[in-house]
Motif scaffolding. Structure first.
Motif, mmCIF file in Angstrom:
data_model
loop_
_atom_site.group_PDB
_atom_site.id
_atom_site.type_symbol
_atom_site.label_atom_id
_atom_site.label_comp_id
_atom_site.label_asym_id
_atom_site.label_seq_id
_atom_site.Cartn_x
_atom_site.Cartn_y
_atom_site.Cartn_z
ATOM 1 N N PHE A 389 0.842 -1.197 0.000
ATOM 2 C CA PHE A 389 0.000 0.000 0.000
ATOM 3 C C PHE A 389 0.879 1.250 0.000
ATOM 4 C CE2 PHE A 389 -1.978 -3.459 2.205
ATOM 5 C CZ PHE A 389 -3.330 -3.428 1.863
ATOM 6 N N LYS A 390 0.520 2.225 -0.825
ATOM 7 C CA LYS A 390 1.124 3.560 -0.730
ATOM 8 C C LYS A 390 -0.006 4.573 -0.653
ATOM 9 C CE LYS A 390 2.929 6.112 -4.082
ATOM 10 N NZ LYS A 390 3.845 6.665 -5.106
ATOM 11 N N PHE A 391 -0.019 5.340 0.428
ATOM 12 C CA PHE A 391 -1.022 6.378 0.639
ATOM 13 C C PHE A 391 -0.369 7.747 0.519
ATOM 14 C CE2 PHE A 391 -2.850 3.127 3.805
ATOM 15 C CZ PHE A 391 -3.592 2.501 2.800
ATOM 16 N N THR A 392 -0.985 8.618 -0.277
ATOM 17 C CA THR A 392 -0.586 10.023 -0.320
ATOM 18 C C THR A 392 -1.557 10.808 0.553
ATOM 19 O OG1 THR A 392 0.248 9.757 -2.574
ATOM 20 C CG2 THR A 392 -0.126 12.004 -1.809
ATOM 21 N N LEU A 393 -1.022 11.546 1.512
ATOM 22 C CA LEU A 393 -1.850 12.188 2.524
ATOM 23 C C LEU A 393 -1.882 13.699 2.364
ATOM 24 C CD1 LEU A 393 -0.627 10.231 5.694
ATOM 25 C CD2 LEU A 393 -2.504 9.638 4.142
ATOM 26 N N ASP A 394 -3.031 14.248 2.665
ATOM 27 C CA ASP A 394 -3.183 15.694 2.858
ATOM 28 C C ASP A 394 -3.678 15.851 4.282
ATOM 29 O OD1 ASP A 394 -3.639 18.382 2.845
ATOM 30 O OD2 ASP A 394 -5.192 18.362 1.294
ATOM 31 N N GLY A 395 -2.737 16.082 5.175
ATOM 32 C CA GLY A 395 -3.094 16.080 6.587
ATOM 33 C C GLY A 395 -3.463 14.682 7.023
ATOM 34 N N ARG A 396 -4.698 14.486 7.470
ATOM 35 C CA ARG A 396 -5.175 13.186 7.940
ATOM 36 C C ARG A 396 -6.118 12.536 6.927
ATOM 37 N NH1 ARG A 396 -2.859 10.520 11.797
ATOM 38 N NH2 ARG A 396 -4.830 9.798 12.721
ATOM 39 N N ARG A 397 -6.071 12.989 5.692
ATOM 40 C CA ARG A 397 -6.960 12.443 4.660
ATOM 41 C C ARG A 397 -6.125 11.837 3.529
ATOM 42 N NH1 ARG A 397 -12.202 12.765 4.260
ATOM 43 N NH2 ARG A 397 -12.250 14.348 5.917
ATOM 44 N N ILE A 398 -6.575 10.691 3.028
ATOM 45 C CA ILE A 398 -5.912 10.039 1.900
ATOM 46 C C ILE A 398 -6.401 10.678 0.613
ATOM 47 C CG2 ILE A 398 -5.615 7.871 0.643
ATOM 48 C CD1 ILE A 398 -6.066 6.401 3.305
ATOM 49 N N VAL A 399 -5.494 11.265 -0.156
ATOM 50 C CA VAL A 399 -5.884 11.906 -1.413
ATOM 51 C C VAL A 399 -5.536 11.038 -2.617
ATOM 52 C CG1 VAL A 399 -5.771 14.239 -0.484
ATOM 53 C CG2 VAL A 399 -3.717 13.216 -1.487
ATOM 54 N N GLU A 400 -4.695 10.033 -2.412
ATOM 55 C CA GLU A 400 -4.374 9.097 -3.493
ATOM 56 C C GLU A 400 -3.894 7.801 -2.871
ATOM 57 O OE1 GLU A 400 -1.473 8.556 -7.435
ATOM 58 O OE2 GLU A 400 -1.423 10.408 -6.271
#
Length: 493
Positions: A389-400
Motif C-alpha cells: 500500500f502507498k497512501f498520499t496524505l493531505d493532513g489526515r486524509r488520503i488523497v491518493e
C-alpha cells in the motif's frame, strides 16, 4: 572476441572448463566430475540447503563470499568466481573454525545437512568482526533445513565461530585470490556449444541484444532460481541458455534523491540495503525473501521477468509506482510495471526483448508505505498473499492510494476498486473504512491451492486493508506486528 570456456578459481588456482551441456548444474559437476561428494543433493529445488557451496567474487577490492544452492545453479554461472566446497575448509590437518564450532556444540546429528550448514556458516564467518545476535544467525541459516531439528546447537556454533574477524587460509590468501579473479575480467563473450545447443554469457548489452535477436527461442537466465527448477524438477529440455551475469551495466544500482534505478541482474542481496532505505517494510520484505542462498543469486529483473503470481517483489514495486525498461535490439521502451503482466506467466515482452532495468520512485514527505507478507512459515516460504500500500496524505486524509497484491490472481495486480474507495478517507474515521475493505472482493477472485484457500486469501486481503489504515492512522506498528518480538525477547535476555 569469444571465449569457449568458463574460468574460475579453485583451490588456489585458475581452472578452465569447456564442452559441457548447457543444463549441467554445479552440483552435478562437483559430484560427477570432480567426485567431491561432500556437497549433497536433498530437495533439488534450492530449499533445503544440503547442496550449499560458497562463491567468492571481488567487491570493493576484496573477495566477498556468498552461499549458493549448487543444485539449481548452472555450472556456467560460476565463471569469474572462486568456488569453495566443504572439502576445502580444513587445512594442515585442522578443522576450520566453523567446523570446530559445530563439533564443540554438537551441531551435527545425522550429518546429511551438515556440509551445507557448514558452508553457510563459512560465508557468515567471512562477514564477521561485529557482534552477532541469535536472530542474525537464524536469518543466515534460514535456507538450511536440519531434518534432525538440531537448530539450537547449530546457532550456538554460529555465535561461537562467526563473531570475530575471519582468520583462516582464505583470508590469508585473499589478496592472491582477488588478483586471480580480476584476471578473469577479460570483457569477452562466452559461447560454449553450437547454433542448436549452447551456453552463452554475453559481456555487453549489445552482444546480448544481438544474440537474443538471433535466438529468440533461447532461455534467459539471471540467478536461475526458477529456471533451475524447470531443469531439476520439470526435466525441461532447454537447449539454448543465455546467462546475463556477465553483461556489463545490468548489475548497476543508481541511487538518486528521487528514485532508485535497479539493473536487471542486481541480486536481492545487493539491493536489500537500498530498498530498506526507501522504507523499513521493504527491508523486512527482502529479509524474508527466500533464503540467503536465494537472495545471493536471484535477481530483481529475473523476479519480474519470471512473472510469477506469487512473486513478493512485484506488488511492492507496483504500489510504489515503478517503471520497467526493456530492450529489443537497439530499441529501448519503458512502461508502468503493472502493465508488464498480462496473464499467468505471460508478459508484455516481444521476441528477443529483455528486461533491462526497473526504476523505483522514492517516497515523498506526505507518502506512507506498508507491505505485508503472509505465509505459513516465517522463513523461506512462498506467500499465501502479499499486500502493498502507498497512501498520499493531505493532513489526515488520503488523497491518493496505490494498492497491489500478489498471490491473489494470475498475476501481481493493482486493486483499483480498493484504491478508489480509499481515496478521500479520513484516518480519524475508522467507521468509514468498511467500503474500502469490502472493495477487495471486487478486485480479486482469489486463487485456491495447497498454500491457501480462496476464502482465507479473501479474508486476509480484506484485513490487510484495515491493518494498513490502522498503522497509518496511529503511526505505530509495534502493536500490529509479530516481527520484532523475537529480537525484543533476545534483548530482554
Amino acid at each position: 572476441m569469444v571465449r569457449e570456456t568458463i574460468r574460475f578459481w579453485r583451490q588456489g588456482r585458475a581452472l578452465e572448463v569447456s564442452g559441457f551441456h548447457p543444463r549441467t548444474t554445479l552440483l552435478d559437476y562437483l559430484r560427477l566430475q570432480e567426485r567431491r561428494v561432500g556437497t549433497k543433493e536433498g530437495c533439488a529445488e534450492g530449499d533445503c540447503g544440503a547442496c550449499t557451496v560458497a562463491l567468492g567474487r571481488v567487491r570493493g577490492g576484496r573477495v566477498h563470499y556468498e552461499p549458493i544452492n549448487a543444485c539449481i545453479l548452472l555450472l556456467g554461472q560460476i565463471d569469474g568466481a572462486e568456488l569453495v566446497t566443504v572439502e576445502d575448509l580444513a587445512a594442515n590437518g585442522e578443522l576450520h573454525p566453523v567446523q570446530a564450532a559445530m563439533v564443540n556444540t554438537h551441531g551435527s546429528q545425522c550429518g546429511f545437512c551438515t556440509p551445507g550448514i557448514v558452508m553457510s556458516l563459512f560465508t557468515l564467518y567471512h562477514e564477521g568482526g561485529q557482534p552477532l545476535s541469535r536472530g542474525a544467525a537464524n536469518d543466515a541459516l534460514a535456507g538450511n533445513l536440519c531434518r534432525c531439528t538440531g537448530y539450537r546447537p547449530i546457532v550456538d556454533a554460529a555465535l561461537q565461530a562467526c563473531a570475530q574477524p575471519a582468520d583462516d587460509a582464505f583470508s590469508a590468501n585473499g589478496t592472491k585470490t582477488a588478483q586471480g579473479l580480476m584476471t578473469f575480467a577479460d570483457g569477452q563473450d562466452v559461447f560454449i556449444g553450437d547454433e542448436t545447443r549452447f551456453f552463452a554469457a554475453p559481456a555487453t548489452e549489445a552482444s546480448l541484444a544481438a544474440l537474443y535477436a538471433k535466438h529468440p527461442d533461447a532461455t534467459l537466465v539471471a540467478g536461475c532460481t526458477d529456471v533451475g527448477l524447470l531443469i531439476t524438477k520439470g526435466m525441461a529440455e532447454i537447449e539454448k541458455i543465455v546467462w546475463l551475469g556477465r553483461v556489463a551495466g545490468l548489475d548497476l544500482i543508481e541511487d538518486s534523491s528521487e528514485a532508485l534505478g535497479i539493473g536487471a541482474t542486481v541480486t536481492h542481496a545487493q539491493v536489500y540495503p537500498s530498498l530498506a532505505r526507501i522504507d523499513p517494510d521493504l527491508g523486512e520484505l527482502m529479509r524474508r525473501f527466500g533464503s540467503a542462498q536465494v537472495r545471493a543469486t536471484g535477481t530483481v529483473g529475473g523476479n519480474i521477468a519470471n512473472g510469477s503470481p506469487i512473486g513478493d517483489l512485484a506488488p511492492a514495486l507496483i504500489a510504489l509506482g515503478s517503471e520497467l525498461e526493456l530492450r529489443q535490439g537497439d530499441h529501448v521502451r519503458t512502461m508502468p510495471l503493472e502493465h508488464f503482466f498480462i496473464a499467468y506467466r505471460q508478459q508484455d515482452r516481444l521476441p528477443g526483448e529483455f528486461v533491462r532495468r526497473v526504476t523505483v520512485p522514492k517516497l515523498k514527505g506526505n507518502e506512507v508505505f506498508r507491505a505485508y507478507k503472509i505465509s505459513k512459515r516465517f522463513d523461506e516460504d512462498i506467500s499465501a498473499a502479499m499486500g502493498a500500500f502507498k497512501f498520499t496524505l493531505d493532513g489526515r486524509r488520503i488523497v491518493e492510494a496505490r494498492v497491489a497484491y500478489g498471490g491473489m490472481a494470475a498475476t501481481p495486480k493493482r486493486a483499483t476498486e480498493t484504491e478508489n474507495a480509499l481515496t478521500g478517507l479520513s484516518l480519524d474515521e475508522p467507521a468509514s473504512w468498511g467500503e474500502a475493505m469490502a472493495a477487495i472482493a471486487r478486485d480479486y477472485q482469489p486463487l485456491d491451492d495447497h498454500r491457501s484457500s480462496a476464502v482465507y486469501r479473501a479474508t486476509v486481503a480484506r484485513n490487510l486493508v484495515f491493518k494498513a489504515l490502522s498503522e497509518t492512522a496511529s503511526g505505530e506498528t509495534r502493536a500490529t506486528r509479530i516481527v520484532g518480538q523475537r529480537e525484543a525477547l533476545e534483548a530482554a535476555e
